[in-house]
Structure formats: C-alpha cells, structure tokens
Design an enzyme around this catalytic site. Structure first.
Site, PDB file in Angstrom:
ATOM      1  N   CYS A   1       0.862  -1.186   0.112  1.00 36.43           N
ATOM      2  CA  CYS A   1       0.011   0.101  -0.008  1.00 36.43           C
ATOM      3  C   CYS A   1       0.824   1.366   0.018  1.00 36.43           C
ATOM      4  CB  CYS A   1      -1.038   0.249   1.102  1.00 36.43           C
ATOM      5  SG  CYS A   1      -2.407   0.842   1.103  1.00 36.43           S
TER       6      CYS A   1
ATOM      7  N   HIS B   1      -3.498  -5.946   1.596  1.00 38.32           N
ATOM      8  CA  HIS B   1      -3.027  -6.331   3.136  1.00 38.32           C
ATOM      9  C   HIS B   1      -4.179  -7.321   3.433  1.00 38.32           C
ATOM     10  CE1 HIS B   1      -5.998  -3.759   4.858  1.00 38.32           C
ATOM     11  NE2 HIS B   1      -6.044  -2.956   3.684  1.00 38.32           N
TER      12      HIS B   1
END
Lengths: 424, 252
Positions: B97, B200
């Site tokens: 991310c 994630h």
C-alpha cells in the site's frame, strides 16, 4: 410537517414493537429527515432539556448508560438513543419517540451517543450543552478513514460551536488537543496508580497532534492513553479536574475512564457524590458490554471486542477475572467494518494464559484461527455460531462461566442465540 | 548442520503499520522458526543508520496515515541511494500500500500536489479526489510469478490509483477487486525480487505460498545455494482463503 413526521414515526415504532421487528430505532428518524432536514433542530429549539453528546471510539454506550442510571436514581427524566442508532437518523428517532405529537419534549435531559464520523453533523443539529470526548482509537479504517483525519474533523467542528462545555480525556493526546484554544473545557484522567504490565503494540497515536513529533510517555495505561508530553513544542497532558470515582460498577481500566468521565459531567450538572454513587450502584450494563446472560443454566458473560484496543482491554479484564473458557466471534459485516486485519494488532500472545479453553467462530472464523495459530495458542474452531456456543456451554462445569468476546454484529448474533430472539 | 539465520529489515515499523502489517512480520518469523531457521527483525525507524541495510536479507514496509507518511517520505530521501542499491542487488522485499506507492516515481494528491517517490519502481500514483471513491474490499488476484501457483486473497483500501510504467511487471492479474487502479486488471508490481501490492489483510499469513517464496529467495541469495523449505500444514490458511473466495463467487 413535523407533526406528520412524528405521527408516521410513532406509528412505525408502535408497529415494529407490536410485531417484534426490532425497536424501530432508525427508520422513523430517516423518514422525518427526508420530509424536513431541519427536523432535529426544530424539535430541539422548542425543548428546555439539557443536551449531552457522548463521542469516542470505545465506551460511548456505557458512559451514556452510566449517566442515565444516575439521572434515573435521582428521579430526573431523560431520553437516550438506542445503542448503535448513533447517526442523525438515530437522533431523530430518539426525538420522535420521546416527544408529544406536537413535537414537545418534556424531559430534563437528552443523552445522545454519536458515531465518530457523524459527530460534526450531530453537533450542527443538536448544539449540545455538553460534549464528552472519551478517546480515539483505530477502528474500521474502511469506513471512518484514518485516525488523524477523524481528529481533524472533530477539531474543526468543535471550534465552530464555542458554547459547548467540553468534557475531555486528558490522557489521550488527540482528545486533549480538541480543547486547544478554547474555554469551557474540563479534563478527566487516571490517577497514575494503575499497575500495568501490558501494552506497547497497538499504540495508535504516539505523535504530537500539534507538531507531529514523537510523544514521550511517562506512563501508559493502554494503547496511547497515559501521561504524555511533547519534547518539541511542550504540548503536554493537562492536569485533570478529576482522577478517580468513589464507585466503579464495571471491571476494566477502560470502564474506569467511562465512570470518571460520567462523574465529571454529573459534577458539572451539580449532582453530589452521594447521588452519583447511589445511581451507579443501580447501573445495568448495556447490551454485550459485560452483560451477563444465563443460558442452559450456565453463566455467559459478553465482553464486546470490536477493535484492537477494545479487544485487548476486554481480554485483559477477563484474564483478571480468571476466565477459563473463551469464545471469540469475529464477523466482517457493515457495522463491524469489512476489514479484519486489525486482529493482527491485538496483543493476544502477551495477555492470554496458555491453559485456557478457546473456541473461535463467526463469519471470519479462519482469520481468527490463523491469528491464534501464529500466536502459538491452541484453540478449537467452529464456523456455525450456534454449534460453537452449545459445544462450549455443554462442556462447562456447573460453576464455570463462558466468556464471549464478539465484535459488534457478532454480539447481536450471540444475544439472539442466547435469548432466542433479536433484541435491538 | 549449521543453523541458518534470516534477518528481516522492517522499514518504519512505528509509522508504517496501520493495516495489521505486523501480521506479515509474524508470519515470516514463525514460518522460519517452524523450519529451524533463526529469524531476526531489525526495526528501521526514522534516522536509522543506513549501514543496517547491509545486514538485511529481506525488507518489509507497510502503509500509514497521511501525517506519518510525510515523516517517512523525508527519511526515505535520506536513505534512497542505499535502499535502491539493495533492491537493485536483488534483495527480496514486500512493500504494501503506502510502502508500494513510495517506491514509485511520484504520488499526485487530489489537489494536484506532486509528492516525489524514490523512483525505484517505474510507476506513479494519482488520487483523483472529488467524488471518486476509495477502492475498498476483499480481493483475489492471480500472481504472474514463476513458483507461485495459488491465487492470493487479501483486502485492499486505497484512494490512490497506480499506473505501471514500461520497466516494471505487475505482480498479478485481478480476479476480483480493483488492484492497482480498478481499470487495467493489474495488481501490484515486481521489480527484481521486490514486490509491491495493495493486498493487505495482512497478505502473508493467509497466503503462505508467497510467504515461503520470499523466505526461500532470501535464504538462497544469502547462502548461495538451493533451499527447499520443509512443507507445513496449511489447512487453516486454505480454509480462510476459501471462505472469502466462496463469498466472492470464485473457485480456488
């Protein structure tokens, strides 16, 4: 127009109660606001009730109930929104339910717990006399966004309402910052005598809200709550007006905060200590918050565990109570947040003793199972919640308790199974 | 037999750890320990001595809040040269991310402000702002990497849309979800042995094939020999992936 809204709303409430469709805690308000977006403002402008808003990631419902139990014991009248119905439509529903058909509210006090994201809108509509801000922790990143942006929203909104008296947590740097550059603020905190062994990971906000430097903590109670200061800009924990209560009706350090916050507010409302203690002794916990339910003759205790801090503190509290049988239930529905990665931020390996009987269940049974596997903890898993509960309960000795740690929608599911119907 | 050691460099653990990123570290450490490989984690906080990078066999960086990203961005500029050498040299790494975006050329904020990345990955990211929604939800993608056969299951939550340049390959092809930008079906990026991803969840505990891939590559590079990790029971991991895949209508 408001007359019509109230009529429709009250009818819906009556209907949903009669037919057990839930308590009608948001729909009436939703319709009233569609008909008139100033519905809440109108009704409230005609009311003389003292208005209290409670905000914070963890403890809103409990703190509202603590205040309510003192008001009740002192024969005051009040209205309090249903747990979970904490957006503007929940507020409007609360008003409909508690007003006459002509929109008059004959209550001494209105207590409203506000969702984190909805707080600016709630303040706009309510312009409360008091605002209690308990804490800000990481919760539901997919819905609320990041902690700093929530804190910023709150600060901007609060600054627009300078007549509100603020009741703030001195031990939370982000909450303390809300009182910066304004009057009418009072702080609560803990007295520094708590004996703590845990923490460290999961500290959500360890940077100065003013200058972004890393804060130094002389003491940490849990997560980022403690005695803190910024070495760079000298911003530091203010001295609290109150640091303890005479009586705590619930276990856990987090409930000490809730109780002390309620005490500070009640002091400001001129209730004396005897009245407060008497009221708190009659306190009954909110749904799922240390709620005790009897099922098949066994004692079941529900400890809501909905984000890393809430999970850590609920777990630590039941360990102090010598829990031996634990059921963890993890769901990922809208009210919970769809993202369950927060379970990796809980400090389960540091809190849990090894010889405990643990079962995991819920929509995300196997995510929680993996979390425990990697923590080196032995556990059972069962996707079907009813089977999970029954298998735990059937194996309890008669003097043993089952402790359930559910997140929000899981808590509702568990209650439904234990009580045989939906009660919210 | 001499005991092998894996040193994991965790870049900015206190600042870049918002999405349960610690789960990735836990997965790597435990999966090493279960094979009698010693695992050490070096916490590389702002102002860390860049020489510490020399000791690291595997690098990890997660995502962060905006304010914290600014602090990290400044510090990354300081160590950019050393980190680039390390990555160019083939040190395996996982950048999730925010960490993934930082390694690109730049990040264009919704108000048009350009924040320079460190330019190791040939990609850029734009936040369209306005009414454009964040890309949030469960995701599944098929890795385009030799040695990875299983679809990866994760969760994404990002406002930025990432576009890959010519000198970089996507990590995988999106099966369900948004991936890099919600348009071209690419997810993440691979450069040498470094992986960028929006997945994630965290990604490694639930996708052990990928976790073991990173460990294997890191050990092979360090010990300059072929490594075969002992297989472990992965039935829970599989159940966790299948539970999500089923809901998304995908047959794993």
């Amino acid at each position: 127009m408001d007359f019509l809204s109230i009529l429709i709303g009250k009818t819906i409430i009556l209907f949903s109660r009669t037919f057990n469709l839930g308590s009608g805690s948001t729909w009436p308000g939703h319709i009233a606001l569609k008909l008139n977006q100033n519905f809440c403002r109108n009704i409230l402008s005609k009311s003389k009730a003292i208005k209290i808003v409670v905000a914070g990631t963890n403890g809103k419902t409990t703190t509202g109930k603590l205040i309510a139990s003192v008001l009740k014991a002192s024969q005051k009248t009040y209205a309090h929104n249903v747990a979970g119905a904490n957006l503007l439509n929940g507020l409007a529903s609360e008003l409909i339910q508690n007003s006459t058909l002509f929109g008059r509210i004959d209550k001494d006090y209105l207590i409203f717990e506000s969702d984190e994201f909805a707080l600016p809108q709630i303040l706009e509509n309510v312009n409360p006399d008091y605002l209690i801000c308990l804490n800000l922790f990481r919760d539901q990143l997919d819905r609320y966004g990041e902690l700093d942006s929530i804190a910023k929203r709150w600060k901007n909104s609060i600054d627009k309402h300078d007549s509100i008296t603020l009741i703030l947590n001195a031990d939370d740097p982000l909450i303390t910052y809300l009182g910066e550059n304004r009057k009418n603020k009072f702080y609560f905190g803990l007295d520094g005598k708590e004996n703590l062994k845990r923490l460290k990971h999961g500290a959500d906000s360890i940077f100065c809200p003013k200058c972004s430097t890393r804060l130094t903590f002389e003491k940490v109670y849990f997560s980022h709550l403690g005695i803190w200061r910024c070495g760079n800009c000298q911003f530091e924990r203010p001295k609290p007006t109150i640091i303890r209560a005479s009586f705590y009706p619930l276990d856990g350090i987090y409930n000490k905060y809730n109780t002390i916050a309620a005490n500070l507010l009640l002091n400001k409302l001129r209730f004396n200590n005897d009245q407060i203690v008497e009221g708190l002794k009659k306190f009954k916990p909110a749904f799922g918050r240390q709620e005790k339910i009897s099922y098949k003759g066994k004692a079941i205790n529900l400890f809501l565990a909905k984000n890393p801090t809430s999970f850590n503190e609920s777990l630590a509290t039941i360990m102090d109570l010598r829990a031996e049988n634990i059921l963890i239930v993890l769901n990922d529905r809208i009210p919970d947040g769809l993202d369950v990665s927060w379970i990796w931020d809980i400090g389960i390996e540091r809190i849990l003793d090894s010889d405990i009987n643990i079962m995991v269940s819920g929509d995300r049974t196997y995510d929680m199972a993996l979390r425990l596997k990697y923590a080196g903890i032995f556990f059972h898993s069962e996707e079907n919640l009813e089977n999970a509960i029954n298998s735990m309960v059937d194996n309890l000795d008669s003097d043993e308790k089952l402790y359930v740690l559910p997140n929000y929608s899981a808590m509702l599911d568990v209650r439904k199974i234990l009580l045989g119907r939906k009660l919210l | 037999m001499k005991i092998k050691t894996l040193i994991i460099g965790w870049l900015y653990p206190e600042l870049m750890n918002i999405y349960g990123d610690i789960g990735n570290i836990v997965a790597l450490v435990k999966r090493c320990q279960w094979r009698d490989v010693r695992a050490e984690v070096k916490m590389l906080n702002p102002d860390f001595d860049y020489k510490q990078l020399d000791d690291c066999d595997l690098l990890l960086m997660g995502g962060a809040q905006d304010r914290q990203q600014t602090i990290v961005n400044n510090d990354l500029k300081r160590v950019k040269k050393y980190l680039k050498n390390k990555i160019d040299d083939g040190t395996p790494g996982l950048y999730v991310c925010g960490g993934f975006q930082f390694l690109g050329n730049y990040y264009k904020e919704s108000d048009g402000t350009i924040v320079d990345g460190i330019g190791i990955f040939d990609l850029y990211t734009e936040n369209p702002g306005g009414k454009s929604e964040r890309l949030i939800g469960n995701m599944i993608f098929k890795p385009k990497v030799k040695g990875l056969t299983l679809p990866v299951v994760g969760f994404e939550n990002h406002g930025g849309r990432t576009y890959l340049g010519k000198n970089i390959q996507p990590f995988g092809e999106v099966i369900v979800g948004f991936g890099n930008n919600g348009e071209d079906k690419t997810e993440g990026a691979i450069y040498k042995e470094s992986f960028g991803t929006y997945a994630h969840g965290p990604i490694l505990p639930k996708n052990p094939e990928f976790a073991d891939y990173l460990i294997t590559k890191a050990l092979e590079r360090k010990y300059n020999s072929k490594i075969e990790l002992k297989p472990l029971d992965e039935s829970l991991e599989e159940k966790a992936r299948i539970a999500i895949a089923k809901r998304l209508g995908v047959n794993l």
